[in-house]
Design a protein around this motif. Sequence first.
Motif, PDB file in Angstrom:
ATOM      1  N   ARG A 187       0.843  -1.191   0.000  1.00 31.03           N
ATOM      2  CA  ARG A 187       0.000   0.000   0.000  1.00 31.03           C
ATOM      3  C   ARG A 187       0.881   1.245   0.000  1.00 31.03           C
ATOM      4  N   GLN A 188       0.376   2.312  -0.607  1.00 30.96           N
ATOM      5  CA  GLN A 188       1.116   3.567  -0.680  1.00 30.96           C
ATOM      6  C   GLN A 188       0.450   4.612   0.210  1.00 30.96           C
ATOM      7  N   PHE A 189       1.283   5.330   0.969  1.00 34.01           N
ATOM      8  CA  PHE A 189       0.788   6.262   1.971  1.00 34.01           C
ATOM      9  C   PHE A 189       1.362   7.665   1.770  1.00 34.01           C
ATOM     10  N   VAL A 190       0.555   8.667   2.171  1.00 31.22           N
ATOM     11  CA  VAL A 190       1.038  10.041   2.291  1.00 31.22           C
ATOM     12  C   VAL A 190       0.664  10.574   3.672  1.00 31.22           C
ATOM     13  N   ASP A 191       1.118  11.757   3.941  1.00 30.22           N
ATOM     14  CA  ASP A 191       0.965  12.441   5.231  1.00 30.22           C
ATOM     15  C   ASP A 191      -0.476  12.450   5.724  1.00 30.22           C
ATOM     16  N   GLY A 192      -0.661  12.056   6.990  1.00 32.94           N
ATOM     17  CA  GLY A 192      -1.989  12.101   7.593  1.00 32.94           C
ATOM     18  C   GLY A 192      -2.528  13.506   7.742  1.00 32.94           C
ATOM     19  N   GLY A 193      -1.680  14.513   7.536  1.00 36.00           N
ATOM     20  CA  GLY A 193      -2.127  15.899   7.636  1.00 36.00           C
ATOM     21  C   GLY A 193      -3.137  16.298   6.582  1.00 36.00           C
ATOM     22  N   VAL A 194      -3.306  15.478   5.548  1.00 41.11           N
ATOM     23  CA  VAL A 194      -4.311  15.819   4.533  1.00 41.11           C
ATOM     24  C   VAL A 194      -5.721  15.746   5.102  1.00 41.11           C
ATOM     25  N   TYR A 195      -5.896  15.050   6.248  1.00 38.82           N
ATOM     26  CA  TYR A 195      -7.214  15.042   6.891  1.00 38.82           C
ATOM     27  C   TYR A 195      -7.154  15.222   8.401  1.00 38.82           C
ATOM     28  N   ALA A 196      -5.968  15.048   9.019  1.00 39.90           N
ATOM     29  CA  ALA A 196      -5.893  15.118  10.482  1.00 39.90           C
ATOM     30  C   ALA A 196      -4.567  15.725  10.923  1.00 39.90           C
ATOM     31  N   ASN A 197      -4.274  16.925  10.415  1.00 37.02           N
ATOM     32  CA  ASN A 197      -3.029  17.563  10.844  1.00 37.02           C
ATOM     33  C   ASN A 197      -3.048  17.830  12.348  1.00 37.02           C
ATOM     34  N   ASN A 198      -4.223  18.150  12.867  1.00 39.80           N
ATOM     35  CA  ASN A 198      -4.469  18.143  14.308  1.00 39.80           C
ATOM     36  C   ASN A 198      -5.248  16.855  14.595  1.00 39.80           C
ATOM     37  N   PRO A 199      -4.589  15.823  15.162  1.00 38.02           N
ATOM     38  CA  PRO A 199      -5.240  14.519  15.295  1.00 38.02           C
ATOM     39  C   PRO A 199      -6.064  14.357  16.566  1.00 38.02           C
ATOM     40  N   THR A 200      -6.373  15.452  17.251  1.00 39.96           N
ATOM     41  CA  THR A 200      -7.107  15.354  18.508  1.00 39.96           C
ATOM     42  C   THR A 200      -8.437  14.628  18.344  1.00 39.96           C
ATOM     43  N   LEU A 201      -9.151  14.938  17.270  1.00 40.55           N
ATOM     44  CA  LEU A 201     -10.448  14.301  17.044  1.00 40.55           C
ATOM     45  C   LEU A 201     -10.293  12.795  16.833  1.00 40.55           C
ATOM     46  N   VAL A 202      -9.185  12.385  16.208  1.00 38.11           N
ATOM     47  CA  VAL A 202      -8.904  10.956  16.035  1.00 38.11           C
ATOM     48  C   VAL A 202      -8.757  10.282  17.397  1.00 38.11           C
ATOM     49  N   GLY A 203      -8.009  10.922  18.293  1.00 33.13           N
ATOM     50  CA  GLY A 203      -7.814  10.369  19.629  1.00 33.13           C
ATOM     51  C   GLY A 203      -9.091  10.321  20.440  1.00 33.13           C
ATOM     52  N   VAL A 204      -9.901  11.370  20.328  1.00 31.95           N
ATOM     53  CA  VAL A 204     -11.176  11.409  21.062  1.00 31.95           C
ATOM     54  C   VAL A 204     -12.111  10.310  20.559  1.00 31.95           C
ATOM     55  N   ALA A 205     -12.173  10.141  19.237  1.00 37.84           N
ATOM     56  CA  ALA A 205     -13.024   9.093  18.673  1.00 37.84           C
ATOM     57  C   ALA A 205     -12.585   7.711  19.155  1.00 37.84           C
ATOM     58  N   GLU A 206     -11.284   7.472  19.189  1.00 32.61           N
ATOM     59  CA  GLU A 206     -10.768   6.180  19.661  1.00 32.61           C
ATOM     60  C   GLU A 206     -11.137   5.956  21.124  1.00 32.61           C
TER      61      GLU A 206
END
Length: 340
Positions: A187-206
């Motif tokens: 799989r090919q990956f790029v920077d998560g900043g394209v949708y979660a440059n501030n990943p706080t919401l990712v952590g809260v959801a988890e």
Amino acid sequence: MNQYIHDFEKEEKVFKVLSIDGGGIKGIYSSRIIEQFEKKFNAHIADYFDLICGTSTGGLIALGLSLKIPVSVITNFYYMKGERIFNKRGNILSLFKQFLIGSKYDNQELKLALQEIFAEHTLGDSYCMLCIPAFSLTDGRPFIFKFDHPEGNLSRDNKTKYVDVALATSAAPTYLPIVSIPTYNNRQFVDGGVYANNPTLVGVAEALKYFVGKDKKFQRLMVMSVASLEIPPGRRIVIKRNRSVLDWNKDLVATFFEGQAYVSNYIVETLAEHCDLSFEYLRIPSVALSPEQSRIINLDNTSKESLDIMLAKGSDQGLLYEKRPDVASFFEHPKQYIIR
């Protein structure tokens, strides 16, 4: 003793999340703030936070923290290795390459530097849970590298090397190459900043999905979010509205990252104020930059002047916030979700 155990079991169990923004070499600002906290409270961050999230450069910091690498080592990594990673030789040629041929930099120096820090460690070696956002170009969707926790019945990521995760989350479009990871069927990956440059919401959801809330192990959520150093928002009104990639220059990537970070902060702040469970949210923001400083602070300026300004700003912000009771509350008791 039995009474103490009984009282402890009745206490509201707290789940603590640390989130760290992306921002290229500006991660030195964020790492210096966290370094101040480690010194002040004489603590490994991984002993006090159940989950650490980080995107791009924030992902590098998060990965280091999860192995209990002192934050001072990570700060020094930026200061000593930054110039090699973002090599400015032939700067005009590199800009030409960035807009017409390929990424501005290759990632070989970054990979070598990461190998010095992380060696052969895999996510299963972490001392805390992790959420490291990247974006899978192959699947056309967000991809979050996690510590495989039993609450989610996860079994995908623990054998993945830290170096591969760090390269994937920090592969900023036009700056660094797309990253392919063989253990994920290339799989090919790029920077998560394209949708979660501030990943706080990712952590809260988890946290809310698996750990905090009714019929879950934890009843109280505490979230600390550390921003990257940001240039003052807003742009001059442009005469040429039909802009090419060359016209957009560095604003093309920066605009996506800035807008997403703002929205994420707003949503988490709103959730903390209006959700029914006990939810405490602390955002440690960027500090003000003068117009002169703003002209040299960016994702990839590794000049000594720029690095020294960012270190000074991070030190000042860390010293300011370490005195606050809402920061100290994160370090009153060790985390309660123990991996090892």
